[in-house]
Structures are given as structure tokens and as C-alpha cells.
Scaffold this active site. Structure first.
Site: not given
Lengths: 394, 136
Positions: A141-145
Site C-alpha cells: 500500500t502507499d503507507c506499507y510498500p
């Protein structure tokens, strides 16, 4: 003039613990004391009765947080030493269940399967100080790449690890036999054909909930021995069922109450959280649980003074009835009878064994007794006692 | 009457011969097969208890050797790892000879090697992997 009836509070008992005056006995010892002196005098003399049990308890597992990880990951699939953990929680929170087999386990493909390694073994290895291989994948995700992670972790490096067992310390359990003509492999052990053996699983008179049959002293917040460390009862366990037939002494004649328990895995000892492989059945975790019962009055003294002669369970056929979901009692038997080595059934003497380790149960009760006597362990007043069902509605 | 526990290794040439039959019928030995693994046309391995008088045992051994069967004494068969054993007693009802037994006073499980016939029933049954098999 008659003596005043005994009435103590947990605060009174804790004060005696702090002063080094507390009198603690194991449930084994209490049976003899109550028998010899009666419940009123026993309540006067004894402050705490310690209980213990050590057996495979399948409804067990651990919440683990393995963060922080760089770059950050929101893990969607996680395994520990090849054993899948539930990852449908926050980014780096997982739950590893005791009965989860390793991904590559042949299971019962070749029957009976050996189930050599599973969640219970992972928990044991962590507690024993061994590093385990953590593998995680994520969709990113954007916060957890981060999309994948592989590292070896030790228990003390984890940001938190909590043993949280949904159902432990069953108050009474079935005595299993097999009436079919073939050997069967069950969670009650290997059962020989034609009623070749009778397996039961309890510590009997040492068992925690058989010493507080009506749940008068135990509940949310009760401090206990769990896995060699201090833990807590956090409520009734799953399948907690107080509304079963009971003997005159209040003890249930079949499985009844259960405990949900938790404790810090980092404080535990591998001796008391052991991985288990049940032939043909699966993996599990043997857990050591010890519960102190405060002897607040004569009633509680009487309950804690119960002996194996006064405790009963039901004989159930695991060959045919249980698998069909139609378990019916084929007879009632006392734990004294079961412990003698044989039970009379259908005209034969059937050899009987406990799957629960009485040696370890006794060791737990003794350890807890020692902790309390040394002032290292204070009792707690539960915030809410375990549900007593219809008994509590009188 | 003597009893010997032995491991018999059969070469490929003998695997299809009724050797055990001859041991019983021709040499009067009582043969209790504890474990056998035989691949037709390849090789065989039998763990057995042989019972007979000294002459019967000696003649039987000579017969086996004449057929190319290797005989080794069986020693140190089952190990009971006490540190791992929790005395859960799962093994006890499955042990046919009572070698694994529980003291009903102390509730401690122990293993008596003299009574053990290495049937291996206990090995996989032990939930704690506290019983292991070792052939020498």
C-alpha cells in the site's frame, strides 16, 4: 459457645501473604485435611488451596507483534518456521494457533499422520529461546510498500508476544473408549478396538475448576500460574457451559466450565508450554495452568476438599457415537476408579490412563504454593466471576 | 530355554525363501517377529525374538549363516528420554509387554528395557517425542 463461622476476604489473605503467615496447601493435601477436620476447621486453618493441570490444550495460541519493519509492511500472509499464522489483523500483528500444522505437513495423507511440527511447537521453540524463521508477504500500500519479508526472530526481539488461550483447563472431560473393531487415532490418544483402553484427561482432585465447581472465586482478573509465569483468567473460555448435571458436591458429571487465559509469553518456561504431536490427529500445545483458590469460608473449603472418589465423568464411544456428533454416556465412572488402572465396562476390565500429566500437575500446584508462601504471588479479586448459568439464578 | 533378540539381514537371493519357516520347523525355534521390512527381489530386514535351547539356537544360527543371512544382536533398542517425558501415559496402554508402565502411586512413567520387544508401538504415539528407536 460455638465458634464464629469463618469468613475471610481476599484482602485478608493477601495481608497474611505479605506477613509471611499464609497457610497454603495443594488440592491433594486439602482433600485429606477436610476429610479429617471438616470444612469449618479446614477453612479456619487454610488460606489458599493450589491446583494444577498439564495437558494438551488445543484451543491455545499466541498473539505476536513482529514490528517495526523497514520498509514498512502490512503483512497479509505470515508463517513461522513454515507454520501459517493468522494475519488478518493490523500490519504486523499475527495469531499463531496451537493446532496449525506446517504448510508442507502430509497430514493424514499416510494415515495415521505424525504431525511432527505445528503451531504448538513454534510457541515452544520461541519460549525455549530458539530463533524461528518468519516469512511474510503483502500486497503493498502507499503507507506499507514492503511486499515480502524473511527474517529469523527470537522471542525477546519481538515487540510483544502474548499467550492467549480461548479455552483451557476444562472442568471435567470425557473418558474415551472405542467400541469399533479398528484402532482409531483421536485427540484422546490412540484407542484400541473393542474397548481395548479407556483414556481420560484431567488432573482430577488437583484440577482447577473441579475445586471451585460453582465458580465462586474465579473469573475475569484472577491471577494464575500460566506456562511457568504469572498469567490471568480473562473470562469464561469458549464452550463454557455451567448448565450440566452435577453431583451433590456441585461438581459437574460431564464437561462444563472452561477458562480463557492470557499471559506474557516472554516470561514463560518451555517446560510448561510444550509442543505436542497427536498421532493421526494433529498438533497441539500442552499448557501448564495452576489456579489458587482462596479459602474464604467453609463452603469453599468443602469444595476444595473434594477427592477422586467424589468426582465422576462419562464413558463416551469415540469409535462411532462421537464422530457422528451423537455422544451419549455409556456409563458413569469415578476418577478414583479410572486412576486405579482399570474400569469395569461391558463385563471386561478396561485399562485406563490419563492423558493429563499428574506428575506435572502436582509440580505446578507445589510451585504455586511456593510462590504464594514466599510472598511472590498475591491473589486477586475477580472483576466478574465466571458465568454460573442457572445455578447463579437461584 | 534362552531368548535372543536379533536383527536379521536377508540378502536379495534369500528374500523369497521361507527361511523363518525352516527356523521353526527344522530347528524348533520359537520365532516372534517384532518388525519386518522386505522388498521382493531386493533385501529384507527382520527384527525377531528367537527362543530355544542352546543347541537349537546354535543350529538355527548356523542355518541362517549358511543362507547368507547376517545376524546381529539387538541392543539399546528403545530410548525413553526422561527430560522430555511428561508421564502423560499415552504410550502405556499401547505397550504390549508392560515395558512402558506408570507407577500408580507416583504417576511417573518408566521404561523397562528387559521387557521391551521393540514393537515400536510407542514411538509415534508419544505426543512429546520422548520415545525414540535406535537399532545397533
Amino acid at each position: 459457645m460455638a465458634k464464629k463461622k469463618v469468613s475471610k476476604t481476599i484482602d485478608d489473605i493477601n495481608q497474611r501473604i505479605r506477613e509471611g503467615k499464609v497457610v497454603v496447601v495443594t488440592a491433594d493435601e486439602m482433600a485429606g485435611i477436610v476429610h479429617a477436620k471438616g470444612p469449618e476447621q479446614a477453612a479456619r486453618e487454610i488460606d489458599v488451596v493450589t491446583t494444577g493441570t498439564f495437558a494438551p490444550m488445543c484451543s491455545s495460541g499466541a498473539f505476536i507483534n513482529f514490528g517495526p519493519v523497514q520498509p514498512a509492511i502490512k503483512a497479509s500472509s505470515v508463517s513461522l518456521n513454515g507454520v501459517p499464522a493468522y494475519a488478518g489483523l493490523a500490519a504486523v500483528d499475527i495469531y499463531i494457533g496451537a493446532t496449525e500444522p506446517a504448510e508442507d505437513d502430509p497430514l493424514n495423507g499416510v494415515h495415521p499422520g505424525q504431525f511432527k511440527y505445528g503451531g504448538g511447537h513454534v510457541i515452544h521453540d520461541l519460549v525455549a529461546g530458539k530463533k524461528v524463521e518468519l516469512r511474510a508477504t503483502a500486497y503493498g500500500t502507499d503507507c506499507y510498500p514492503n511486499r515480502s519479508l524473511k527474517k529469523r526472530v527470537a522471542l525477546q526481539e519481538l515487540s510483544s508476544a502474548t499467550l492467549l488461550n480461548p479455552r483451557n483447563a476444562y472442568q471435567n472431560y470425557n473418558c474415551a473408549v472405542n467400541l469399533t473393531s479398528k484402532t482409531i487415532y483421536t485427540y484422546m490418544g490412540v484407542l484400541k478396538p473393542n474397548c481395548g483402553n479407556a483414556n481420560y484427561s484431567t488432573a482430577g482432585q488437583l484440577s482447577p475448576l473441579l475445586n471451585d465447581p460453582l465458580y465462586m472465586t474465579l473469573g475475569l482478573g484472577s491471577r494464575i500460574f500460566l506456562g511457568g509465569a504469572v498469567g490471568y483468567i480473562i473470562g469464561p473460555g469458549t464452550q463454557h457451559n455451567p448448565d450440566v448435571a452435577r453431583a451433590d458436591n456441585g461438581t459437574p458429571l460431564s464437561p462444563a466450565g472452561t477458562l480463557m487465559v492470557m499471559g506474557n509469553l516472554k516470561d514463560m518456561n518451555p517446560k510448561w508450554v510444550a509442543g505436542v504431536s497427536m498421532l493421526g490427529y494433529g498438533c497441539s500445545l500442552a499448557v501448564g495452568v495452576g489456579v489458587p483458590i482462596p479459602v474464604l469460608n467453609a463452603d469453599i473449603a468443602r469444595f476444595t476438599g473434594v477427592s477422586d472418589e467424589e468426582l465422576f465423568t462419562q464413558i463416551i464411544d469415540y469409535g462411532s457415537d462421537y464422530p457422528k456428533g451423537e455422544a451419549v454416556s455409556l456409563g458413569t465412572v469415578s476418577y478414583a476408579q479410572l486412576k486405579s488402572g482399570t474400569v469395569p465396562f461391558n463385563g471386561q476390565d478396561v485399562p485406563s490412563v490419563p492423558l493429563s500429566s499428574y506428575v506435572r500437575a502436582l509440580e505446578i500446584a507445589d510451585l504455586l504454593k511456593e510462590w504464594i508462601e514466599k510472598g511472590q504471588f498475591l491473589l486477586t479479586q475477580p472483576v466478574e466471576t465466571l458465568p454460573a448459568g442457572k445455578m447463579g439464578m437461584a | 530355554m534362552n531368548t535372543k533378540k536379533v536383527v536379521l539381514s536377508f540378502p536379495p537371493s534369500t528374500v523369497e525363501d521361507p527361511i523363518i519357516y525352516h527356523l521353526i520347523m527344522d530347528y524348533g525355534l520359537m520365532v516372534n517377529i517384532l518388525r519386518a521390512s522386505i522388498d521382493a527381489g531386493k533385501q529384507g530386514r527382520v527384527v525377531a525374538e528367537l527362543k530355544g535351547d542352546d543347541n537349537q539356537l546354535k543350529n538355527g544360527a548356523n542355518f541362517l549363516e549358511s543362507k547368507g543371512v547376517e545376524i546381529e544382536p539387538l541392543t539399546e533398542e528403545i530410548r525413553h528420554i526422561e527430560e522430555k517425558c511428561t508421564s502423560c501415559t499415552s504410550c502405556v496402554p499401547l505397550c504390549p509387554t508392560g515395558a512402558l508402565n506408570v507407577d500408580r502411586e507416583t504417576w511417573v512413567v518408566s521404561h523397562d528395557a528387559d521387557k521391551c520387544v521393540v514393537c515400536l508401538s510407542c514411538v509415534d504415539v508419544c505426543p512429546y517425542r520422548a520415545v525414540t528407536a535406535h537399532f545397533q
